[in-house]
Scaffold this motif. Structure first.
Motif, short mmCIF file in Angstrom:
data_model
loop_
_atom_site.label_atom_id
_atom_site.label_comp_id
_atom_site.label_asym_id
_atom_site.label_seq_id
_atom_site.Cartn_x
_atom_site.Cartn_y
_atom_site.Cartn_z
N PRO A 255 0.81 -1.22 0.00
CA PRO A 255 0.00 0.00 0.00
C PRO A 255 0.84 1.27 0.00
O PRO A 255 0.47 2.26 -0.63
CB PRO A 255 -0.83 -0.12 1.28
CG PRO A 255 -0.92 -1.60 1.54
CD PRO A 255 0.39 -2.15 1.09
N THR A 256 1.97 1.26 0.72
CA THR A 256 2.89 2.39 0.72
C THR A 256 4.32 1.85 0.71
O THR A 256 4.54 0.65 0.90
CB THR A 256 2.73 3.30 1.96
OG1 THR A 256 3.27 2.62 3.11
CG2 THR A 256 1.27 3.64 2.20
N THR A 257 5.28 2.74 0.51
CA THR A 257 6.69 2.33 0.54
C THR A 257 7.35 2.63 1.89
O THR A 257 8.56 2.50 2.03
CB THR A 257 7.48 3.07 -0.56
OG1 THR A 257 7.35 4.48 -0.36
CG2 THR A 257 6.96 2.70 -1.94
N MET A 258 6.55 2.98 2.89
CA MET A 258 7.08 3.30 4.21
C MET A 258 7.75 2.09 4.85
O MET A 258 7.24 0.97 4.77
CB MET A 258 5.96 3.80 5.14
CG MET A 258 6.46 4.24 6.52
SD MET A 258 5.15 4.94 7.54
CE MET A 258 4.16 3.48 7.87
N ARG A 259 8.90 2.32 5.48
CA ARG A 259 9.63 1.30 6.21
C ARG A 259 9.92 1.81 7.62
O ARG A 259 10.22 2.99 7.81
CB ARG A 259 10.92 0.93 5.47
CG ARG A 259 10.65 0.38 4.08
CD ARG A 259 11.83 0.55 3.15
NE ARG A 259 12.93 -0.34 3.50
CZ ARG A 259 14.09 -0.36 2.85
NH1 ARG A 259 14.31 0.48 1.85
NH2 ARG A 259 15.04 -1.20 3.22
N VAL A 260 9.84 0.93 8.61
CA VAL A 260 9.92 1.33 10.01
C VAL A 260 11.03 0.57 10.73
O VAL A 260 11.16 -0.65 10.59
CB VAL A 260 8.57 1.08 10.73
CG1 VAL A 260 8.67 1.51 12.20
CG2 VAL A 260 7.44 1.83 10.03
N TRP A 261 11.83 1.31 11.51
CA TRP A 261 12.83 0.72 12.39
C TRP A 261 12.46 1.07 13.84
O TRP A 261 12.29 2.25 14.17
CB TRP A 261 14.22 1.27 12.09
CG TRP A 261 14.91 0.67 10.90
CD1 TRP A 261 15.89 -0.27 10.90
CD2 TRP A 261 14.69 1.01 9.53
NE1 TRP A 261 16.29 -0.55 9.62
CE2 TRP A 261 15.58 0.22 8.76
CE3 TRP A 261 13.83 1.90 8.87
CZ2 TRP A 261 15.63 0.29 7.36
CZ3 TRP A 261 13.88 1.97 7.49
CH2 TRP A 261 14.76 1.17 6.74
N THR A 262 12.29 0.07 14.68
CA THR A 262 12.01 0.30 16.10
C THR A 262 12.81 -0.72 16.92
O THR A 262 13.54 -1.55 16.37
CB THR A 262 10.51 0.12 16.42
OG1 THR A 262 10.17 -1.26 16.24
CG2 THR A 262 9.64 0.98 15.52
N ALA A 263 12.62 -0.67 18.24
CA ALA A 263 13.29 -1.64 19.11
C ALA A 263 12.74 -3.05 18.88
O ALA A 263 13.43 -4.04 19.14
CB ALA A 263 13.10 -1.24 20.58
N GLU A 264 11.49 -3.12 18.38
CA GLU A 264 10.86 -4.43 18.19
C GLU A 264 11.06 -5.01 16.79
O GLU A 264 10.99 -6.22 16.60
CB GLU A 264 9.34 -4.33 18.44
CG GLU A 264 8.96 -4.08 19.87
CD GLU A 264 9.19 -2.62 20.29
OE1 GLU A 264 9.07 -1.73 19.41
OE2 GLU A 264 9.53 -2.38 21.46
N ALA A 265 11.29 -4.15 15.78
CA ALA A 265 11.39 -4.64 14.41
C ALA A 265 12.37 -3.79 13.61
O ALA A 265 12.50 -2.59 13.84
CB ALA A 265 10.03 -4.61 13.74
#
Length: 330
Positions: A255-265
């Protein structure tokens, strides 16, 4: 304006009808389907006439062309009736599940110089089309291998499986057509394997839920297709074309090209698009537009009944290969 009647008000008919209504060169004259609960609300929403008789819709004097999205076992009779009356046709694949009947229908269309386009919508996907253009432009040199991964998000209902013709004629046939198209040469041998890893009850329909196919052309070019009816992570659609001087890759859409970096993933992204209706929305629209353009410009259809016959022939060879455990000559 080209007057078009859409035959069938199921999920494919809904897509085609909306795309006809949105095309500035076409007029959606009618939608025909024997099931009033399906056709009436669709026709009302799109501001056109609802009909219960598909043959009568074809015969209307204000209909120049028809789009066939009805059950497969009705395709030949509707298609040939339209051709006989000089109407152009965009027909969903396959022409028929029976090879001989498909061959006869294609021969009759050609004998009458019928204007018929087979709906292999994936050829009109913008990325797939760019791949073909890049190959034609020589950007990766001579094609050596095509690798296609095509997996559905879940098993279809049993009512669909019973009349689908099996995974090779129903699902793999799209990939067989794309493989032919990207290889640029006709396959001469087919090797296939099929398994029931999800639903053992498919044995009663002589069908499979997991399959792999290897195609080879006379010059030695190869295509590898892998299919599965269930991918828990979504609708998996990827292609790799490997050539003498490079490679082309088409990845899954989200749906979007957003990518996420967090402590969990790390590098987390949204799930894949849910199914073919979402993934190939643009391709269906471009396919209908190409059909209308061919009629308005009096040019050749971008796909033909012969493309449908060739893809079905490869599917039949895959079925035979699974049955015999041997490579099959096309």
């Amino acid at each position: 304006m080209i007057g078009i009647a859409v035959l069938g008000a199921g999920r494919i008919g809904k897509i085609h009808a909306a795309n006809v209504a949105a095309n500035p060169k076409a007029k959606l004259v009618a939608i025909a389907d024997p099931f009033a609960d399906a056709v009436n609300p669709l026709a009302e929403r799109l501001g056109t006439e609802a009909m219960s008789d598909c043959m009568a819709a074809i015969e209307r004097p204000d209909v120049d062309a028809v789009v066939i999205g009805t059950p497969t076992d009705t395709h030949v009779s509707l298609l040939l009736h339209a051709v006989k009356l000089g109407k152009a046709v965009l027909c969903e694949k396959p022409i028929d599940l029976d090879m001989a009947k498909s061959e006869e229908a294609a021969a009759e269309v050609e004998r009458q110089n019928g204007r018929v386009m087979l709906a292999f919508n994936r050829r009109f996907d913008s990325t797939f089309a760019e791949m073909r253009k890049a190959i034609d432009a020589g950007r990766i040199g001579d094609v050596r291998q095509v690798i296609i991964s095509s997996r559905d998000p879940g098993m279809p209902p049993e009512s669909y499986v019973k009349t689908s013709g099996g995974i090779f004629r129903d699902m793999t046939i799209h990939d067989l057509d794309i493989a032919r198209w990207l290889l640029g040469e006709e396959p001469v041998t087919v090797t296939a394997v099929g398994s029931r890893l999800i639903d053992p009850s498919l044995r009663q329909y002589d069908d499979y839920d997991t399959a792999m196919v290897i195609l080879q052309t006379a010059s030695g070019r190869q295509a590898h297709i892998n299919n599965c009816r269930e991918a828990v992570y979504g609708y998996d659609q990827r292609i790799e074309v490997f050539g003498a001087t490079g490679m082309l890759v088409q990845d899954n859409l989200r749906p979007t090209t957003m990518r996420v970096w967090t402590a969990e993933a790390t590098d987390a992204r949204e799930p894949l698009l849910n199914f073919f209706l979402e993934r190939y929305t643009q391709a269906y629209r471009a396919e209908l537009d190409a059909f209308v353009d061919a009629l308005s410009d009096d040019t050749e259809m971008p796909t033909t009944v012969r493309d449908g016959v060739k893809a079905l022939r490869l599917a039949e060879c895959a079925v035979e290969s699974v049955r015999t455990g041997r490579a099959v000559t096309v």
